[in-house]
Motif scaffolding. Structure first.
Motif, PDB file in Angstrom:
ATOM      1  N   LYS A  14      54.949 -11.278 113.902  1.00 43.50           N
ATOM      2  CA  LYS A  14      55.004 -11.365 115.207  1.00 43.50           C
ATOM      3  C   LYS A  14      53.715 -11.633 115.951  1.00 43.50           C
ATOM      4  CE  LYS A  14      58.229  -9.440 117.212  1.00 43.50           C
ATOM      5  NZ  LYS A  14      59.013  -8.601 117.881  1.00 43.50           N
ATOM      6  N   PHE A  17      52.673 -14.859 116.053  1.00 42.33           N
ATOM      7  CA  PHE A  17      53.391 -15.804 116.849  1.00 42.33           C
ATOM      8  C   PHE A  17      52.927 -15.891 118.292  1.00 42.33           C
ATOM      9  CE2 PHE A  17      57.701 -16.228 119.344  1.00 42.33           C
ATOM     10  CZ  PHE A  17      57.899 -17.476 118.636  1.00 42.33           C
ATOM     11  N   ARG A 153      61.665 -17.529 119.973  1.00 39.89           N
ATOM     12  CA  ARG A 153      61.209 -18.888 119.567  1.00 39.89           C
ATOM     13  C   ARG A 153      61.737 -19.975 120.709  1.00 39.89           C
ATOM     14  NH1 ARG A 153      58.842 -19.197 114.779  1.00 39.89           N
ATOM     15  NH2 ARG A 153      59.280 -17.564 113.278  1.00 39.89           N
ATOM     16  N   ARG A 157      55.681 -21.968 123.077  1.00 45.42           N
ATOM     17  CA  ARG A 157      54.339 -21.288 122.853  1.00 45.42           C
ATOM     18  C   ARG A 157      53.332 -21.477 124.044  1.00 45.42           C
ATOM     19  NH1 ARG A 157      55.004 -16.977 121.321  1.00 45.42           N
ATOM     20  NH2 ARG A 157      56.928 -17.460 122.186  1.00 45.42           N
ATOM     21  N   LEU A 457      62.240 -13.238 116.154  1.00 38.69           N
ATOM     22  CA  LEU A 457      61.876 -14.397 115.699  1.00 38.69           C
ATOM     23  C   LEU A 457      62.915 -15.114 114.659  1.00 38.69           C
ATOM     24  CD1 LEU A 457      58.190 -13.583 113.974  1.00 38.69           C
ATOM     25  CD2 LEU A 457      58.918 -14.344 116.332  1.00 38.69           C
ATOM     26  N   ARG A 461      69.361 -19.822 119.576  1.00 37.29           N
ATOM     27  CA  ARG A 461      69.235 -20.079 120.733  1.00 37.29           C
ATOM     28  C   ARG A 461      70.228 -19.433 121.647  1.00 37.29           C
ATOM     29  NH1 ARG A 461      66.384 -24.937 122.165  1.00 37.29           N
ATOM     30  NH2 ARG A 461      67.851 -25.483 123.994  1.00 37.29           N
ATOM     31  N   THR A 464      69.515 -15.712 121.656  1.00 35.68           N
ATOM     32  CA  THR A 464      68.541 -15.335 122.594  1.00 35.68           C
ATOM     33  C   THR A 464      69.015 -15.566 124.021  1.00 35.68           C
ATOM     34  OG1 THR A 464      66.962 -16.372 120.995  1.00 35.68           O
ATOM     35  CG2 THR A 464      66.307 -16.366 123.336  1.00 35.68           C
TER      36      THR A 464
END
Length: 491
Positions: A14, A17, A153, A157, A457, A461, A464
């Protein structure tokens, strides 16, 4: 067996990440942030043309949530690869709604006039303008979304905080939080000036420390909980012990000290630029930059060097926000009626252009100084970027007021002004704006809870989006509930 024992822990995964990221382009960040004023335009068209959100109903609240929270959530998740497309879709919807015949509104039964009409309360020196409520409310919504979404994710990023050099959405979010705090921080100063009072430095410091204590307590609680629960942390963000609550806590007393400098520097904007330039000169002419970026962590100062020294940049951002507040919080800029909103729009637009010109003069490699933005250092380019970006956003929200709700600026008494303000602003955004720090704290607690109970992580989708919608629905319900019961949490 050796390979298994060498596998990194989930905590390390994490931390990795959110580490060593380089961010994205300023243009893309602008496209993502443009969703907020465009959604405000769509909401305002629905309200001004169809009276959709007055009176408040369950359906109106759901649509309010879907627009002012849901669209922003989409912009950083499912539409993160195409924020411009989302903006076009929202603009097209607003244009379509505008072409519909305007609603005539519900007819109300005439009420008997009261035997003795209550005396109208006079207008005060300051006013809570719709475009400021929308700006601050949206800023809080985006902040609450990103602090949890960054752990999944699905969140790009390039939107997460950069390691050292570059720009990202979350880097702008941190600076915007401070700029917004500075904007409303001008309110007590304006009241003091209007009443002809002068507060001594000693009293000003005592008052500022009283405001800072809850933030220091929150900072300590976060520090103890992060260390005690072995929570994943990004040390190069603020340091080993420092966190954002400490930065917020140190701002009021330092701003109180800087009040004395206004006798020599006529504006907060000038003071912000002087401070940021002086800090940048020290970074470039001494070993301070190398110490912050690569020094060993051997004592309390070196362990928290990012938080300690970036504070000077955040202080400059706060002062820049305070300068904006000194201009837009007073009732007028010399105009009357609907001309006031035009004057505010012109003023904020000119300041946005001025900050933008300074930013490009500082960062352009051909005609400028060729400096690079660093949120970790909170250097001069970062300060100018945040100031330019936020004044441009304020101007965009002000433009919506100019187009659709100019009547607010012609209110004759406090009651009429409040009704006009509530008509021109989203109930959801008003709720986020009213108890911003309390809502931010709740969002931080929920973020910690989700991260401790969900392997973010490894989440799909669909899952999330389900978690994010449930999380934002809960935060919004608490914010709106506090507002409905007329509760203001002072922190």
């Amino acid at each position: 067996m050796a390979n298994a024992s060498a596998a990194p822990s989930y905590k390390q995964l994490k931390e990795d990440f959110v580490s060593n990221l380089s961010g994205g382009s300023v243009v893309e960040i602008a496209q993502v942030c443009a969703v907020a004023p465009i959604v405000c335009l769509l909401w305002s068209v629905l309200q001004a043309r169809q009276s959709f959100f007055r009176p408040t109903s369950a359906l109106a609240l759901v649509v309010d949530f879907l627009l002012n929270v849901g669209a922003l959530l989409l912009s950083v998740t499912l539409y993160s690869a195409a924020p411009l497309l989302l903006n076009v879709l929202l603009l097209a919807t607003a244009a379509f709604v505008y072409t519909l015949p305007p609603s005539q509104g519900r007819r109300k039964k005439p009420r008997r006039p009261p035997t003795a009409a209550p005396k109208a309360a006079p207008l005060g020196v300051l006013s809570t303008k719709p475009f400021l409520t929308s700006y601050r409310g949206n800023m809080m919504v985006v902040t609450c979304i990103c602090i949890l979404a960054v752990d999944f994710r699905l969140f790009p990023r390039r939107y997460a905080k950069v390691e050292t050099w570059g720009t990202s959405l979350m880097d702008m979010g941190v600076g915007s939080f401070v700029f917004s705090a500075g904007l409303v921080g001008a309110r007590p100063l304006l009241k003091e000036r209007a009443e002809g009072r002068y507060t001594s430095l000693a009293l000003r410091l005592r008052q500022s420390l009283r405001h800072s204590m809850p933030l220091f307590v929150l900072g300590l609680v976060r520090l103890v909980s992060v260390k005690g629960l072995d929570y994943a942390e990004h040390v190069s963000e603020y340091g080993v012990h420092w966190n954002f609550f400490f930065t917020l806590g140190f701002l009021p007393p330092f701003v109180a000290l800087f009040q004395s400098a206004l006798r020599f520097v006529p504006s907060y904007a000038g003071l912000a630029v002087l401070l940021a330039v002086a800090y940048q000169v020290v970074l470039e002419s001494t070993t301070l930059k190398a110490f912050i970026l690569a020094g060993p962590r051997v004592d309390l100062l070196s362990k928290n060097r990012e938080g300690v020294f970036s504070f000077f940049g955040y202080l400059a951002i706060f002062l820049a926000g305070q300068d904006t507040g000194m201009s837009v919080l007073p009732r007028s800029l010399g105009s009357r009626g609907s001309g006031r909103v035009t004057a505010f729009l012109l003023h904020t637009t000119l300041w946005a252009l001025a900050w933008t010109a300074l930013y490009y003069a500082c960062t352009d490699y051909t005609y400028g100084a060729g400096l690079t933005v660093s949120r970790r250092l909170a250097n001069l380019p970062y300060v100018l970027w945040v100031a330019a970006f936020n004044t441009a956003l304020v101007s965009a929200f002000c433009l919506v007021d100019t187009l659709l709700f100019p009547g607010f600026y012609g209110a004759q008494d406090a009651r009429a002004e409040k009704e006009a303000h509530d008509t021109a602003t989203s109930r959801v955004l008003r709720a986020y704006n009213r108890n911003g720090l309390a809502v931010f704290l709740l969002a931080n607690l929920l973020t910690g809870l989700v991260n401790m109970t969900v392997p973010t992580l490894d989440v799909s989708r669909v899952a999330t989006m389900g978690i994010m919608v449930a999380y934002m629905a809960f935060v919004t319900a608490v914010a709106v509930g506090l507002d409905m019961y007329d509760i203001s949490v002072k922190m």
